[in-house]
Design an enzyme around this catalytic site. Structure first.
Site, mmCIF file in Angstrom:
data_model
loop_
_atom_site.group_PDB
_atom_site.id
_atom_site.type_symbol
_atom_site.label_atom_id
_atom_site.label_comp_id
_atom_site.label_asym_id
_atom_site.label_seq_id
_atom_site.Cartn_x
_atom_site.Cartn_y
_atom_site.Cartn_z
ATOM 1 N N ASP A 9 39.811 -41.995 42.115
ATOM 2 C CA ASP A 9 38.502 -41.353 42.057
ATOM 3 C C ASP A 9 37.481 -42.337 41.474
ATOM 4 O O ASP A 9 37.846 -43.275 40.741
ATOM 5 C CB ASP A 9 38.610 -40.098 41.193
ATOM 6 N N THR A 43 36.604 -40.577 46.806
ATOM 7 C CA THR A 43 35.436 -40.097 46.086
ATOM 8 C C THR A 43 34.778 -38.908 46.777
ATOM 9 O O THR A 43 34.919 -38.721 47.988
ATOM 10 C CB THR A 43 34.408 -41.244 45.930
ATOM 11 N N GLY A 44 34.058 -38.139 46.003
ATOM 12 C CA GLY A 44 33.199 -37.117 46.572
ATOM 13 C C GLY A 44 31.918 -37.687 47.142
ATOM 14 O O GLY A 44 31.201 -37.015 47.892
ATOM 15 N N LYS A 197 40.845 -33.967 48.963
ATOM 16 C CA LYS A 197 41.343 -35.309 48.655
ATOM 17 C C LYS A 197 42.854 -35.414 48.862
ATOM 18 O O LYS A 197 43.355 -36.463 49.284
ATOM 19 C CB LYS A 197 40.977 -35.706 47.231
ATOM 20 N N ASN A 223 37.874 -31.663 41.810
ATOM 21 C CA ASN A 223 38.028 -32.130 43.190
ATOM 22 C C ASN A 223 39.145 -33.160 43.343
ATOM 23 O O ASN A 223 39.487 -33.541 44.466
ATOM 24 C CB ASN A 223 36.705 -32.691 43.729
#
Length: 271
Positions: A9, A43-44, A197, A223
């Site tokens: 992340d 990653t978001g 994810k 997330n």
């Protein structure tokens, strides 16, 4: 156990509180890469928001990939071309944009290259998302949106107390239709039901022919839960939410204490 794929992340994990990669973390990632380990930034953020870190870590090369938008999009890291896409369509956009008004939250949507909001009172958190990631922000009323547009994710964004109340009003049918994850106190992210994810890392592991037990995932927020649960070695940052720590096999130090480097050195180099 031999680690062959590391999914990491960005915010709160790879990056310290200054949104920088600490020298020890960079050194550990480059050493793992030199040993033949695949390193996947997961990653978001949209791809544009990860590019500077891909370059810094020498992960912007052929054969490198980036999981963006919480798994809605996985791209070739050298040029941003999609490898896997699991998208929302325009009907999803219409439903979710309307829902945001019903429950009382600001809303925006991302395609591959742009951030759209139909809110005339544009949220400061939408502006922040554009500023942090570098994705261009466009005001576009719903009736002017291109109906052929598809979206890796949409977001409900607001101050934490406002967002909490809005989340409490989301109907069960929305959870049945979509993946819904809280990525920060201000952000609720909504994706295709087949995207998160964990599913994205699983796609990459299968694509690279790497068994699940040889995958390590490192994260800190809601997330990241799916990929930490998926991994053969799930790692929670010292600054992670309790749910991430509970799901992980190992809790490393914080993002201010080179936690990613500590985990890589332990499981890749056994230091």
């Amino acid at each position: 156990m031999s680690i062959k794929l590391i999914a990491i992340d960005l915010d709160g994990t790879l990056l310290n509180n200054d949104r920088a990669v600490a020298p020890a973390v960079k050194q550990a990632i480059l050493a793992a890469k030199a040993q033949g380990v695949h390193v996947l930034l997961a990653t978001g953020r949209p791809f544009i928001g990860a590019q500077q870190y891909l370059r810094e870590l020498e992960l912007d090369k052929t054969g490198c990939y980036c999981l963006c938008n919480n798994g809605g999009l996985i791209v070739h890291a050298e040029n941003g071309e999609p490898l896997f896409e699991t998208l929302l369509d325009f009907n999803d956009y219409l439903y979710l944009e309307s829902l945001s008004h019903q429950i009382g939250s600001h809303f925006h949507a991302l395609d591959h290259h742009k951030l759209y909001t139909a809110n005339r009172d544009i949220s400061k958190h939408t502006v922040q998302e554009s500023f942090i990631t570098g994705i261009p922000l466009y005001f576009c009323p719903v009736d002017e949106m291109d109906k052929n547009t598809c979206f890796p994710k949409v977001m409900m964004i607001d101050d934490p107390e406002v967002l909490e109340k809005a989340i409490a009003r989301i109907p069960p049918e929305a959870y049945e239709r979509y993946t819904i994850v809280r990525s920060s106190p201000n952000f609720l992210e909504i994706l295709n039901k087949d995207a998160d994810k964990g599913k994205g890392v699983a796609q990459m592991a299968e694509y690279l022919n790497i068994p699940r037990e040889n995958v390590m995932c490192i994260g800190d927020h809601g997330n990241d839960l799916a990929m930490v649960k998926y991994a053969g070695v799930g790692v929670a940052m010292g600054n992670a939410e309790p749910s991430i720590k509970e799901a992980a096999q190992f809790v490393t130090t914080t993002n201010q204490e080179d936690g990613v480097a500590v985990a890589i050195n332990k499981f890749v180099f056994e230091k």
